[in-house]
Design a protein around this motif. Structure first.
Motif, PDB file in Angstrom:
ATOM      1  N   THR A  52      10.619 103.554  37.385  1.00  0.00           N
ATOM      2  CA  THR A  52      10.075 103.456  38.753  1.00  0.00           C
ATOM      3  C   THR A  52      11.125 102.872  39.705  1.00  0.00           C
ATOM      4  OG1 THR A  52       7.886 103.107  37.809  1.00  0.00           O
ATOM      5  CG2 THR A  52       8.146 102.535  40.122  1.00  0.00           C
ATOM      6  N   MET A  53      11.828 101.831  39.260  1.00  0.00           N
ATOM      7  CA  MET A  53      12.852 101.228  40.138  1.00  0.00           C
ATOM      8  C   MET A  53      13.975 102.237  40.400  1.00  0.00           C
ATOM      9  SD  MET A  53      13.829  98.716  42.016  1.00  0.00           S
ATOM     10  CE  MET A  53      13.258  97.049  41.714  1.00  0.00           C
ATOM     11  N   ALA A  54      14.353 103.011  39.366  1.00  0.00           N
ATOM     12  CA  ALA A  54      15.403 104.023  39.554  1.00  0.00           C
ATOM     13  C   ALA A  54      14.941 105.075  40.569  1.00  0.00           C
ATOM     14  CB  ALA A  54      15.749 104.674  38.216  1.00  0.00           C
ATOM     15  N   LYS A  55      13.651 105.468  40.477  1.00  0.00           N
ATOM     16  CA  LYS A  55      13.108 106.458  41.432  1.00  0.00           C
ATOM     17  C   LYS A  55      13.113 105.886  42.844  1.00  0.00           C
ATOM     18  CE  LYS A  55       9.729 108.974  38.681  1.00  0.00           C
ATOM     19  NZ  LYS A  55       8.329 108.947  38.299  1.00  0.00           N
ATOM     20  N   THR A  93       2.514 101.243  41.764  1.00  0.00           N
ATOM     21  CA  THR A  93       2.629 101.239  40.302  1.00  0.00           C
ATOM     22  C   THR A  93       3.517 100.095  39.825  1.00  0.00           C
ATOM     23  OG1 THR A  93       4.522 102.721  40.314  1.00  0.00           O
ATOM     24  CG2 THR A  93       2.367 103.741  40.095  1.00  0.00           C
ATOM     25  N   MET A  94       4.268  99.492  40.741  1.00  0.00           N
ATOM     26  CA  MET A  94       5.143  98.394  40.323  1.00  0.00           C
ATOM     27  C   MET A  94       5.375  97.414  41.465  1.00  0.00           C
ATOM     28  SD  MET A  94       8.986  98.395  38.893  1.00  0.00           S
ATOM     29  CE  MET A  94       9.621  98.733  40.512  1.00  0.00           C
ATOM     30  N   ARG A  95       4.736  96.258  41.316  1.00  0.00           N
ATOM     31  CA  ARG A  95       4.804  95.229  42.332  1.00  0.00           C
ATOM     32  C   ARG A  95       6.241  94.761  42.598  1.00  0.00           C
ATOM     33  NH1 ARG A  95       4.313  90.133  42.989  1.00  0.00           N
ATOM     34  NH2 ARG A  95       2.990  89.565  44.736  1.00  0.00           N
ATOM     35  N   ALA A  96       7.088  94.816  41.544  1.00  0.00           N
ATOM     36  CA  ALA A  96       8.460  94.313  41.688  1.00  0.00           C
ATOM     37  C   ALA A  96       9.289  95.139  42.671  1.00  0.00           C
ATOM     38  CB  ALA A  96       9.142  94.270  40.318  1.00  0.00           C
ATOM     39  N   SER A  97       8.708  96.236  43.208  1.00  0.00           N
ATOM     40  CA  SER A  97       9.400  97.004  44.261  1.00  0.00           C
ATOM     41  C   SER A  97       9.709  96.107  45.457  1.00  0.00           C
ATOM     42  CB  SER A  97       8.522  98.149  44.758  1.00  0.00           C
ATOM     43  OG  SER A  97       8.019  98.896  43.702  1.00  0.00           O
ATOM     44  N   ILE A  98       8.954  95.042  45.604  1.00  0.00           N
ATOM     45  CA  ILE A  98       9.160  94.093  46.711  1.00  0.00           C
ATOM     46  C   ILE A  98      10.576  93.500  46.654  1.00  0.00           C
ATOM     47  CG2 ILE A  98       8.202  92.071  45.502  1.00  0.00           C
ATOM     48  CD1 ILE A  98       7.532  92.945  49.172  1.00  0.00           C
TER      49      ILE A  98
END
Ligand code: UD1
Length: 424
Positions: A52-55, A93-98
């Motif tokens: 998800t982070m790579a996307k 889908t992923m809170r760490a996107s912050i």
């Protein structure tokens, strides 16, 4: 939707290699936004949150590439970021996107990140990230579900976090490295993932002192350059395997760990009667107790007992002789797994943030539902000692943070399969 089918009752024996830490890799990937040069990361776990982070980085037009399949190394180059925005579809889908907010506003003076919204383990606000970035001079507004930050150059200053936050500390540290002058961050999180991020940032040319301690001092620089960095081992994955060994009365060797990061869990397990020895080379040996005894734990910030190990410890407590009192102090509503464990026969009384587990009770296999990443790991551990078959639904939660957990467990003797479709 994938499920796990687990036949309990097997003693685990053998060697498990621990992967790189998801929670260290995520901020390190976000840090690549701070420079136009390539950042090369090694020991990246192959888990859904990393994909998800790579996307998300690719969505921002950051070039992301990996030489192998599945990827364990990534090179990221944020030369031409034309889109400083983290959209809702990825953030939800992923809170760490912050974690992209700080680097984007520091380098480009503008960032738009969707609000993470609610989550199965409580409200989880981001007010402290916002307060700290405002203190460095960013103007922040919330509109249409997005946090929008603008700044014409951040300026260093002293900021004391009113409450300890892990990703909050990381986000603001990444912003401070490009702020003008000195930033002093007080009451910072002490988690090893922060020191790992700081090590990467220093390799990129940042001037940071004290990371890993409560006060971090940063002298801002005008730009950063590329770097190569190896991510630290995943202490939560290692802890989960220690508990898998302990709950099955097994004998495991975990390699590629950092034993120094496992202190609170290791001392609790020793209290329960489990034998653990650590080699400086990074191998941890575990020999299960003949009879597990109960222990009390209170989750706390590092170096305390990790909230991310609470569900897995609860599974162990159901098999320990006596009463274990578990107090969750970091997140509200983090006992959804307890109700599922009770359906398997566990004796657990819940009162607010306290769970009182009386053991040992035989567990019996049942269909159960995973509610979040670590809760799913707790259910897997319970299933390893349950009679007959346990079906765990919604294992996409576990895929967010554990690399090939079923393969690693099978290799040490567990009977676990991934199944698509419903049980008959
Ligand atoms: C990180 C970890 C997560 C772990 C948690 C606690 C990552 C990607 N995730 O999450 O696995 O469970 O640390 O060890 O590293 N809070 C606020 N306002 C804020 C931020 C946090 O009130 O702006 C509160 C939270 O609701 C919570 C507490 O502070 O009660 C700690 O949360 P925090 O340390 O921020 O957790 P995360 O960084 O999200």
């Amino acid at each position: 939707m994938d499920k796990f089918k687990i036949e309990g009752g097997r003693r685990l024996e053998g060697t498990v290699k621990i992967s790189g830490a998801k929670n260290a890799a995520l901020p390190a990937m976000a840090a690549s936004l701070l420079t136009r040069e390539p950042v090369h990361l090694q020991n990246i776990p192959h888990v859904r949150d990393i994909i998800t982070m790579a996307k998300l980085l690719a969505h921002m037009r950051c070039h992301v590439e990996s030489p192998d399949i599945p990827p364990s190394e990534f090179t990221m180059q944020a030369e031409n970021v034309s889109h400083a925005e983290a959209p809702y579809d990825l953030v939800r889908t992923m809170r760490a996107s912050i974690l992209t907010l700080g680097p984007l506003v520091a380098r480009f003076g503008h960032a738009r990140v969707s609000l993470p919204g609610g989550c199965a383990i409580g409200a989880r606000p981001i007010d402290l990230h916002v307060q700290a970035l405002e203190a460095l001079g960013a103007s922040i507004s919330v509109d249409h579900g997005y946090v929008e930050a603008r700044a014409e150059g951040l300026r260093g200053r002293t900021f004391r976090f009113p409450k300890i936050t892990v990703t909050g500390t990381e986000n603001v540290l990444m912003a401070a490295v490009l702020a003008e002058g000195e930033t002093i961050l007080e009451n910072c999180a002490l988690e090893p993932e922060i020191a790992d991020l700081a090590e990467l940032l220093v390799k990129m040319g940042a001037k940071i002192e004290g990371a890993g301690g409560p006060t971090i001092r940063v002298q801002g620089v005008s730009e950063l350059h590329g770097a190569t960095h190896r991510i630290i081992p995943d202490r939560i994955e290692a802890g989960t395997f220690l508990l898998a060994g302990a709950i099955t009365g097994g004998e495991l060797a975990l390699t590629a760990c950092q034993p120094a990061h496992l202190g609170a869990l290791v001392s609790t397990l020793r209290q329960c009667g489990v034998e653990i020895t650590c080699e400086p080379s990074g191998t941890v040996h575990l020999r299960g107790a003949k009879r597990l005894t109960s222990a009390d734990v209170t989750t706390a910030e590092y170096p305390g007992f990790p909230t991310d190990m609470q569900a897995q410890f609860m599974a162990l407590a159901t098999q320990a002789q006596g009463v274990s009192r578990i107090r969750e102090t970091i997140f509200e509503n983090r006992y959804l797994h307890a109700v599922e464990m009770m359906r398997m026969g566990a004796c657990i009384a819940l009162a607010g943030n306290l769970a009182v587990v009386t053991g040992p009770t035989p567990l019996s296999g049942a269909p159960v539902t995973a509610s979040d990443l670590r809760a799913s790991a707790g259910l897997v551990l319970a299933a390893l000692v349950a009679s007959n078959t346990t079906w765990i639904d919604r294992v996409y939660h576990i895929d967010r943070g554990y690399e090939q957990i079923e393969r690693k467990l099978r290799a040490v003797g567990a009977r676990i399969e991934r199944v698509t479709g419903r049980p008959e």
